[in-house]
Scaffold this motif. Structure first.
Motif: not given
Ligand code: OOG
Ligand code: NI
Length: 467
Positions: A69, A71, A73, A128, A130, A223-224, A264, A292, A294, A399, A404, A408
């Motif tokens: 996955h 993410a 925003r 994901f 946002t 962003n990741h 995570q 970052f 993950e 998720f 999350a 963040f």
């Molecule tokens: C999304 C954070 C949520 C996760 O793995 O729970 C997420 C973000 O940092 O924009 O990716």
């Protein structure tokens, strides 16, 4: 027709991963660490002959190396509605609503992902996504955010054209597919030149670092990205051993015999050089922290009852840990203690209907089906007891809002001027769906359907009236 959504998703996922590896080299190191940890976990499992349950899908190295996955925003309704169109071309649809105000963020989210077992098996890549909730910002920040967002366009004209073509003609030609991937990447690319001034950036950031991240740039940078592991505790250890800036703790449920939902961890976001506009039209140097890497370990999908129990236990852990002022490994110990209450065997999870399962016929079941010995009505429990049916847990594909929030927080800091306003906010699924231009699918419903489909297949093969 050459257009295959699953294939598009895989190609896009690979292209995005390559782009992110070159943008954030530490992410490349993280993938190596995950590979090392998984290799060792598989080896241990084989040499110890340990009875630990490892999903065969998870141990197939090639599939496992595919990222699971990412993410992004977003800021506006137009951005969200267009992203929906873009992901639909790759067979990814909005599933689940996540209210992040619960964790103190002025945002809500969904995950774009494949919905069928077949598509998930081909490539489960999900994003994901946002969206900022303007109504939860202070007036001054809202005006600034709106002005900056109105001026940006995060999609190339060619991508917009390709979306129209895909929707009207129902497919893309091979050349159009390639163009789609190249242009799609532009939406997620990092830009070190901000669209706001340094002062504006600071004003946005002072209200919440995430507002600054969403509003200040000309794209919605990824962003990741998150590879999947079969031993997240080992990955966490290896990150520390390799001197990577690992997050303090793993989010989600504790380590268990039967893994549930999602665990995570990440390496913390890097400070990157950014250039801010100044009023004379030139740029001043500054910095921003957002991107970052993950890692996730996926466990079993829980039913509503199972999820309720998970949320209740987690709630108690959080209340108690605040009362006792615990964090880090003390928090983890408390988490482990409280989670003893959550049944940890496959049969209990099944019999108490806490998790979803896929049923199939055993070899005895197959034989009986051919001998047409069964007719009429039989219960699942009967068929299991007689060794005719067996089951395996469905993987959680979604998720967790509080996890999350933890991710963040580790990556952006959690200062918020309007936190009380945000925490007391109600979820706004209707508002989210209005922005999106469609409904989000209910994840529980999808799992229940998969379970039902597997059972129905068994019923048909056995020639039963009902199970
Ligand atoms: C999304 C954070 C949520 C996760 O793995 O729970 C997420 C973000 O940092 O924009 O990716
Ligand atoms: Ni993530």
């Amino acid at each position: 027709m050459d257009w295959d959504q699953n294939d598009m998703r895989s190609r896009f996922c690979h292209a995005l991963s390559d782009m992110y590896k070159s943008e954030v080299p530490l992410y490349r190191d993280l993938i190596d660490v995950v590979w090392e940890a998984d290799g060792k976990a598989i080896q241990d499992n084989q040499t110890n002959g340990s009875p630990k349950l490892i999903n065969p899908d998870d141990v197939l190295p090639l599939r496992h190396r595919v990222e699971r996955h990412g993410a992004i925003r977003l800021g506006t309704a137009h951005e969200l509605a267009t992203i929906r169109r873009m992901f639909a071309v790759m067979g990814m649809y909005p599933v689940g609503y996540y209210d992040l105000s619960l964790a103190g963020f002025p945002m809500h989210a969904t995950a774009f992902r494949p919905k069928t077992q077949e598509a998930l098996d081909k490539n489960p890549f999900r994003v994901f996504t946002t969206v900022l909730r303007m109504e939860l910002l202070t007036e001054k920040t809202r005006a600034l955010a709106q002005k900056a967002l109105e001026q940006r366009i995060i999609f190339t004209p060619r991508l917009m054209g390709l979306l129209d073509i895909a929707e009207s003609q129902g497919y893309l030609t091979p050349e159009q597919c390639t163009d789609f991937i190249t242009n799609g990447l532009e939406t997620f690319r990092w830009h070190s030149k901000a669209t706001v001034t340094h002062d504006e950036y600071h004003q946005l950031k002072a209200e919440h670092p995430l507002i600054a991240d969403i509003v200040s740039f000309p794209s919605s940078h990824i962003n990741h990205l998150t590879p999947r592991t079969i031993d997240i505790d080992f990955v966490q250890q290896l990150m520390l051993d390799h001197g990577m800036p690992a997050k303090e703790r793993i989010e989600g449920p504790p380590k268990r015999t039967c893994p549930i939902l999602l665990r995570q961890t990440s390496f913390k976001a890097l400070e990157e050089t950014v250039y801010f506009r100044d009023l004379s039209g030139s740029y001043v140097k500054g910095s921003h922290t957002a991107r970052f890497g993950e890692v996730e370990q996926r466990g079993y999908a829980l039913t509503r009852e199972g999820r309720q129990l998970y949320d209740q236990i987690l709630d108690r852990v959080n209340v108690d840990s605040v009362k006792m002022g615990l964090n880090g490994s003390d928090y983890d110990k408390l988490l482990e203690d409280h989670f003893k209450e959550f049944p940890d065997s496959l049969s209990k999870l099944h019999d108490l209907k806490l998790a979803y399962f896929s049923y199939r016929l055993t070899s005895l079941g197959e034989q009986l089906a051919h001998e047409v010995m069964l007719k009429g009505e039989v219960s699942i429990q009967d068929l299991l007891a007689k060794g005719i049916l067996s089951y395996e847990p469905l993987t959680y594909e979604d998720f967790l809002p509080l996890s999350a929030g933890g991710i963040f927080n580790s990556n952006l800091g959690s200062i918020s001027l309007s936190k009380d306003l945000i925490r007391s906010a109600d979820p706004d699924l209707d508002g989210f769906q209005r922005f999106l231009g469609t409904y989000v699918a209910d994840e529980f419903h999808l799992y229940a359907e998969m379970q039902q489909v597997s059972l129905e297949l068994c019923r048909q093969t056995l020639g039963l009236r009902s199970i």
